[in-house]
Every structure is written in C-alpha cells, then in structure tokens.
Design a protein around this motif. Sequence first.
Motif, PDB file in Angstrom:
ATOM      1  N   LEU A  66       0.817  -1.223   0.000  1.00 49.15           N
ATOM      2  CA  LEU A  66       0.000   0.000   0.000  1.00 49.15           C
ATOM      3  C   LEU A  66       0.848   1.270   0.000  1.00 49.15           C
ATOM      4  CD1 LEU A  66      -3.099  -0.636   0.515  1.00 49.15           C
ATOM      5  CD2 LEU A  66      -2.787   0.601   2.650  1.00 49.15           C
ATOM      6  N   GLY A 132     -11.197  -2.567  -3.355  1.00 53.23           N
ATOM      7  CA  GLY A 132      -9.902  -1.896  -3.449  1.00 53.23           C
ATOM      8  C   GLY A 132      -8.865  -2.844  -4.049  1.00 53.23           C
ATOM      9  N   GLY A 133      -7.592  -2.512  -3.829  1.00 51.17           N
ATOM     10  CA  GLY A 133      -6.495  -3.277  -4.409  1.00 51.17           C
ATOM     11  C   GLY A 133      -6.481  -4.743  -3.974  1.00 51.17           C
ATOM     12  N   ASN A 154     -19.531  -3.751  -1.810  1.00 42.86           N
ATOM     13  CA  ASN A 154     -18.630  -2.676  -1.384  1.00 42.86           C
ATOM     14  C   ASN A 154     -19.444  -1.485  -0.910  1.00 42.86           C
ATOM     15  OD1 ASN A 154     -15.912  -1.627  -1.138  1.00 42.86           O
ATOM     16  ND2 ASN A 154     -16.414  -0.225  -2.808  1.00 42.86           N
ATOM     17  N   ARG A 155     -18.840  -0.691  -0.014  1.00 42.72           N
ATOM     18  CA  ARG A 155     -19.524   0.508   0.495  1.00 42.72           C
ATOM     19  C   ARG A 155     -19.832   1.479  -0.653  1.00 42.72           C
ATOM     20  NH1 ARG A 155     -15.953   4.086   4.517  1.00 42.72           N
ATOM     21  NH2 ARG A 155     -14.663   4.071   2.635  1.00 42.72           N
ATOM     22  N   THR A 156     -18.841   1.716  -1.531  1.00 43.06           N
ATOM     23  CA  THR A 156     -19.028   2.667  -2.635  1.00 43.06           C
ATOM     24  C   THR A 156     -19.478   1.902  -3.880  1.00 43.06           C
ATOM     25  OG1 THR A 156     -17.265   3.999  -1.686  1.00 43.06           O
ATOM     26  CG2 THR A 156     -17.880   4.509  -3.957  1.00 43.06           C
ATOM     27  N   LYS A 159     -17.474   1.962  -7.360  1.00 43.46           N
ATOM     28  CA  LYS A 159     -16.282   1.103  -7.442  1.00 43.46           C
ATOM     29  C   LYS A 159     -16.678  -0.359  -7.632  1.00 43.46           C
ATOM     30  CE  LYS A 159     -12.783   2.020  -4.440  1.00 43.46           C
ATOM     31  NZ  LYS A 159     -12.284   2.633  -3.171  1.00 43.46           N
ATOM     32  N   ALA A 197     -12.181  -7.998   2.482  1.00 46.31           N
ATOM     33  CA  ALA A 197     -11.006  -7.401   1.826  1.00 46.31           C
ATOM     34  C   ALA A 197     -11.089  -5.886   1.928  1.00 46.31           C
ATOM     35  CB  ALA A 197     -10.936  -7.845   0.370  1.00 46.31           C
ATOM     36  N   THR A 198     -11.703  -5.383   3.005  1.00 41.80           N
ATOM     37  CA  THR A 198     -11.730  -3.928   3.208  1.00 41.80           C
ATOM     38  C   THR A 198     -10.686  -3.558   4.263  1.00 41.80           C
ATOM     39  OG1 THR A 198     -13.240  -3.743   5.095  1.00 41.80           O
ATOM     40  CG2 THR A 198     -14.250  -3.998   2.921  1.00 41.80           C
ATOM     41  N   SER A 199     -10.412  -2.263   4.335  1.00 43.24           N
ATOM     42  CA  SER A 199      -9.486  -1.789   5.372  1.00 43.24           C
ATOM     43  C   SER A 199     -10.267  -1.199   6.546  1.00 43.24           C
ATOM     44  CB  SER A 199      -8.522  -0.770   4.777  1.00 43.24           C
ATOM     45  OG  SER A 199      -9.241   0.228   4.087  1.00 43.24           O
ATOM     46  N   ASP A 206     -17.393  -0.561  11.727  1.00 47.50           N
ATOM     47  CA  ASP A 206     -18.383  -1.601  11.467  1.00 47.50           C
ATOM     48  C   ASP A 206     -18.677  -1.630   9.973  1.00 47.50           C
ATOM     49  OD1 ASP A 206     -20.599  -3.266  11.462  1.00 47.50           O
ATOM     50  OD2 ASP A 206     -21.285  -2.521  13.405  1.00 47.50           O
ATOM     51  N   LEU A 207     -18.907  -2.822   9.409  1.00 49.49           N
ATOM     52  CA  LEU A 207     -19.236  -2.914   7.979  1.00 49.49           C
ATOM     53  C   LEU A 207     -20.741  -2.849   7.724  1.00 49.49           C
ATOM     54  CD1 LEU A 207     -16.711  -5.698   6.912  1.00 49.49           C
ATOM     55  CD2 LEU A 207     -16.803  -3.396   5.977  1.00 49.49           C
ATOM     56  N   MET A 223      -8.814 -10.444   5.753  1.00 53.54           N
ATOM     57  CA  MET A 223      -7.439 -10.300   5.243  1.00 53.54           C
ATOM     58  C   MET A 223      -6.544  -9.537   6.227  1.00 53.54           C
ATOM     59  SD  MET A 223      -7.563  -9.610   1.205  1.00 53.54           S
ATOM     60  CE  MET A 223      -8.574 -10.552   0.097  1.00 53.54           C
ATOM     61  N   TYR A 225      -4.719  -8.710   9.776  1.00 52.85           N
ATOM     62  CA  TYR A 225      -4.117  -9.602  10.773  1.00 52.85           C
ATOM     63  C   TYR A 225      -3.548  -8.761  11.898  1.00 52.85           C
ATOM     64  CZ  TYR A 225      -0.384  -8.186   7.655  1.00 52.85           C
ATOM     65  OH  TYR A 225       0.451  -7.434   6.859  1.00 52.85           O
ATOM     66  N   MET A 248      -2.518 -15.847   4.472  1.00 55.24           N
ATOM     67  CA  MET A 248      -2.423 -15.249   3.126  1.00 55.24           C
ATOM     68  C   MET A 248      -1.119 -14.468   2.975  1.00 55.24           C
ATOM     69  SD  MET A 248      -5.050 -12.523   1.402  1.00 55.24           S
ATOM     70  CE  MET A 248      -4.555 -11.523  -0.006  1.00 55.24           C
TER      71      MET A 248
END
Length: 277
Positions: A66, A132-133, A154-156, A159, A197-199, A206-207, A223, A225, A248
């Motif tokens: 990143l 994202g990436g 995804n939130r957005t 994308k 796979a979000t940051s 919260d998602l 993803m 850790y 991973m």
Amino acid sequence: MTEVKKYFAVIGNPIHHSLSPQIHATFAKEAGLLIDYEAVLSPLDQFKQITEILISQKLSGANVTLPFKKEAYQLATTHSNHARIAEAVNTLEFRDDEIIGYNTDGIGLVRDLAQNIKINLTHKKILLIGAGGAAEGVIFSILEKKPIDLTLTNRTIEKLIAIKNRMHGYAQNLHVNLNMIEIAKIPHQYFDIIINATSSSLNEADLYIDNKVFHEKCLAYDMMYGKETPFIRQAKSQQAKTTDGIGMLVEQAAESFFIWHHIKPQTKSVIESLRTK
Ligand code: NDP
C-alpha cells in the motif's frame, strides 16, 4: 566460489509495520540462501524514483505494498497473467533491463484456504467484501477455482460496478456466476465463505452487515491480521468459523520467494510463529 548476496526490499508507505523482512529472512535461512531484505519507506509521490535508485544499487527484486501496487503495475515492462488481470503488482523482479511485475495476493489467499484451512473453493458460494487493491488482486484466483458463484459487495457502489464490469468476461470464460449486491441486501445464511477485503478494521469500523448473513457452517476470512477485528467478532457472535490474513500474507510471500529463488519455502511453521507473537 563464494555466494553473492542478493538484495531485496519491500516498498510502501507506511512500512514500519511490515512483516515481510522477517518472513523472507526466515525463508532464506531455511533455504540456506544469503540475502538482504529491507523495508523501504517511499514518499507518496516518489515510488518510481525510489525504485530506480534501488535498481541502480543492484536490487534483485521487490515486494510492493500500500499504496503503490498500481504504480508498480505501470513501472513493470512485462506482467504475469495475474498481475495483468488485477492491474496491480505486489512483486517485482529486475532482470537485465526488464522489470517483471507479478501479483501473488490471489495465489496467497487461495493457497491459505486450500492448504492451511483445508477449504476447497470449488462449488462454494463466496462473498467478497471490498473493491480496493486487495479485492482486485484476488478475484481472478478465486474464479479459477470454479466456485458456484462469487458475489462482490462494497460501500461505494461506483467502485463495485467498475470492478464487476472489468471481471465479468473472465468469470464468463470460467463459467462462474459473478454477482454484485449492496451491503444492506446480502442474503441471510447463503454464503459458505465470506471474505473481508476492506481496510475498515484499521479504524475498528463496522461494515453494517446483518448478523444473519453469518451462520455456523460458514467461514469468515479477514485479510487483516494482528488483532481481532469487528468483522471477526461479529462472525464469532453468530458461531461462524473465523480466520485472519496471516496465512495469506505468508503464502503470498512464499510465492514471491519462489519467483525470485525458484525454491518453495515451508510456510506452516512461519504462520504458526507469527500467530503466537
Ligand atoms: P484499499 O485502500 O485499496 O481499499 C480499501 C477498501 O476498504 C475499499 O473497498 C473501501 O471501500 C473499504 N473500506 C475502507 N473503510 C471502510 C469502512 N469503514 N466501511 C466499509 N468499507 C470500507 O485497500 P486494500 O484493498 O489494498 O487493502 C484492504 C485490506 O486488505 C487492508 O486491511 C490490507 O492490510 C489487507 N491486505 C491483506 C493482505 C494479506 O496478505 N493478508 C494482502 C493485501 C491486503 P470504498 O470503496 O467504499 O472506499
């Protein structure tokens, strides 16, 4: 003849948290190789210049993290299939005048699931959260394993639509249903594997996934850790199986190591030692 010490680096911003130097040093020691592998902090607008300086200092290869994976893709003169499809590079190899770009994130995820967690993705229903990436880097590797379906969220939304459109043709060629859905509309108790796979966990955010999306037979894979995330806590509260992204991380590093040294390192003990730290 004395062995020539080869020089490698991981380039990112921030970089102080990176476990890559430790992982590659362990792999090299096990393989009896003499290498130098260091973490290099690149200013945000100087990735290309920093990499070129390192190349002039005889760098053999680099990992890229990143936020430079797209720039590494631009810098590479040749790409592996996975890097070309992801349009992102996390491993560079410098050979004569060539810069070869690879993406080992997807291979790392799929190998962790298959070899360490013992879950085969074939015929599974998979939800991938994030666009994202990290998500871009793993979609093709997941599709190659032929799940029943892969659903992206995804939130957005913009994308999400862009990534779905870009990957649509690959999914069709592999005969996999590639879907997208808004986070609020994820079906209850449908997915076998749910990958974060979000940051979002970086800020303990919260998602906003409904509790009923999780169930006792599903695996929730974060993803991230190094700490228990809100995503993992929520999954556990619904009796789902859970795992973090250490496996991973080590498996993608092992693939980079193989690209550079043509030696497949042992990963199990490295994963265990990082988890117990
Ligand atoms: P990016 O910055 O490229 O993407 C971030 C993603 O997270 C976007 O989808 C973004 O959504 C989403 N996001 C961020 N904050 C929130 C939030 N509060 N709520 C909902 N969604 C949010 O990051 P990467 O894709 O490169 O990395 C993602 C994570 O994966 C990182 O934590 C990274 O450490 C980890 N990772 C782990 C690896 C491993 O080997 N274990 C390898 C690569 C990455 P939006 O589009 O709406 O902004």
